[in-house]
Design an enzyme around this catalytic site. Structure first.
Site, PDB file in Angstrom:
ATOM      1  N   SER A   1       0.842  -1.191   0.000  1.00 57.74           N
ATOM      2  CA  SER A   1       0.000   0.000   0.000  1.00 57.74           C
ATOM      3  C   SER A   1       0.880   1.246   0.000  1.00 57.74           C
ATOM      4  O   SER A   1       2.049   1.200   0.409  1.00 57.74           O
ATOM      5  CB  SER A   1      -0.884   0.020   1.254  1.00 57.74           C
TER       6      SER A   1
ATOM      7  N   TYR B   1      -2.569  -0.533  10.210  1.00 58.98           N
ATOM      8  CA  TYR B   1      -2.548  -0.854   8.785  1.00 58.98           C
ATOM      9  C   TYR B   1      -1.244  -0.398   8.143  1.00 58.98           C
ATOM     10  O   TYR B   1      -0.640  -1.125   7.349  1.00 58.98           O
ATOM     11  CB  TYR B   1      -3.746  -0.192   8.102  1.00 58.98           C
TER      12      TYR B   1
END
Length: 274
Positions: free
Chosen positions: A154, A167
């Site tokens: 990501s 995350y």
């Protein structure tokens, strides 16, 4: 749709964890349209059935297996099922992941109040699940002497975003593991086992929609607007935006590409904000 030569992935057997999600389903369709066999692995049988129906309508050869990426026994059983049916495993896409509200700071939850369970859940599904699946399915690639593992990192692994420390940390671990595993597979087993990752920019998914879109008005939240302002292409990504990059990384044309994390982000990582 089929490709020839350097971009040909027809006949490959491709496993996608988290395959019933928005991005996983789109990747499955793109891969299947190019002649590969798709195996979707996920926990929710209802979503798996819906994804299967969609692939069936498109005449894509596929299989669905309900399993958790955090259960090594279920993963090993799934691998055996795939090999019994198709004889080999060519590709593993580690698509299972996502954030969780319990690992997100906000007006009602400070960093100091984030619960341990929420943080562990996010770290486990994104990072530990990627490792376990790579173990269970990667062993068959070692036996074959070739294969391709594609992880999902990501943009937040590159520059941590506010509000989502769990995350961000988990995806940074995925990027690091991608590099480690690429070297390990090439040096210890076969240079024809490649490991790469894509780092998507900002895509609207079930896990992050509540952070980016105001449910009452349908307008961008302040956070959503800030992301758009820092994305030169001025939009969120569509799931199909990932497809061509994914298919290239699985194909012979990327045979000398391993240990990389490829941004697919509309220019977000290139923009300083000024």
């Amino acid at each position: 749709m089929s490709d020839t030569g350097e971009f040909d992935i027809s006949g490959k057997v491709c496993i996608i964890t988290g395959g019933s999600g928005v991005l996983g389903s789109e990747m499955a369709t793109a891969i299947g349209e190019r002649g590969a066999t798709v195996v979707l692995l996920a926990r929710g049988e209802e979503k798996l059935e819906a994804a299967s129906d969609s692939l069936e309508e498109q005449d894509i050869e596929h299989m669905t297996i309900p399993a958790s990426v955090l259960d090594r026994a279920e993963l090993e059983a799934a691998a055996e099922t795939v090999v019994d049916e198709y004889g080999r495993i060519d590709v593993l896409i580690n698509g299972a992941g996502g954030n969780h509200p319990d690992a997100t700071t906000g007006e009602e939850t400070s960093f100091f109040d984030l619960p341990k369970d929420g943080l562990e859940q996010v770290m486990n599904v994104n990072f530990v699940g990627t490792v376990l699946a790579s173990q269970a399915f990667g062993e068959y690639m070692v036996e074959q002497g070739e294969g391709c593992i594609l992880n999902i990192s990501s943009m937040t692994a590159v520059t941590p975003l506010t509000k989502i420390p769990g995350y961000s940390g988990a995806k940074a671990a995925v990027s690091n593991f991608t590099e480690w595993l690429a070297v390990h597979m090439a040096q210890e087993y076969s240079p024809d086992i490649r490991v790469n990752a894509i780092a998507p920019g900002f895509f609207l998914t079930e896990q992050n929609r509540y952070l980016l879109i105001n449910e009452d008005t349908g307008e961008y939240t302040d956070r959503g607007q800030s992301i758009i302002d820092h994305t030169p292409q001025n939009r969120f990504g569509d799931p199909e935006d990932l497809s061509t990059t994914v298919c290239w990384l699985l194909a012979p044309g990327s045979a000398f590409v391993t240990g990389t994390v490829i941004p697919v982000d509309g220019g977000f990582s290139a923009f300083s904000g000024v």
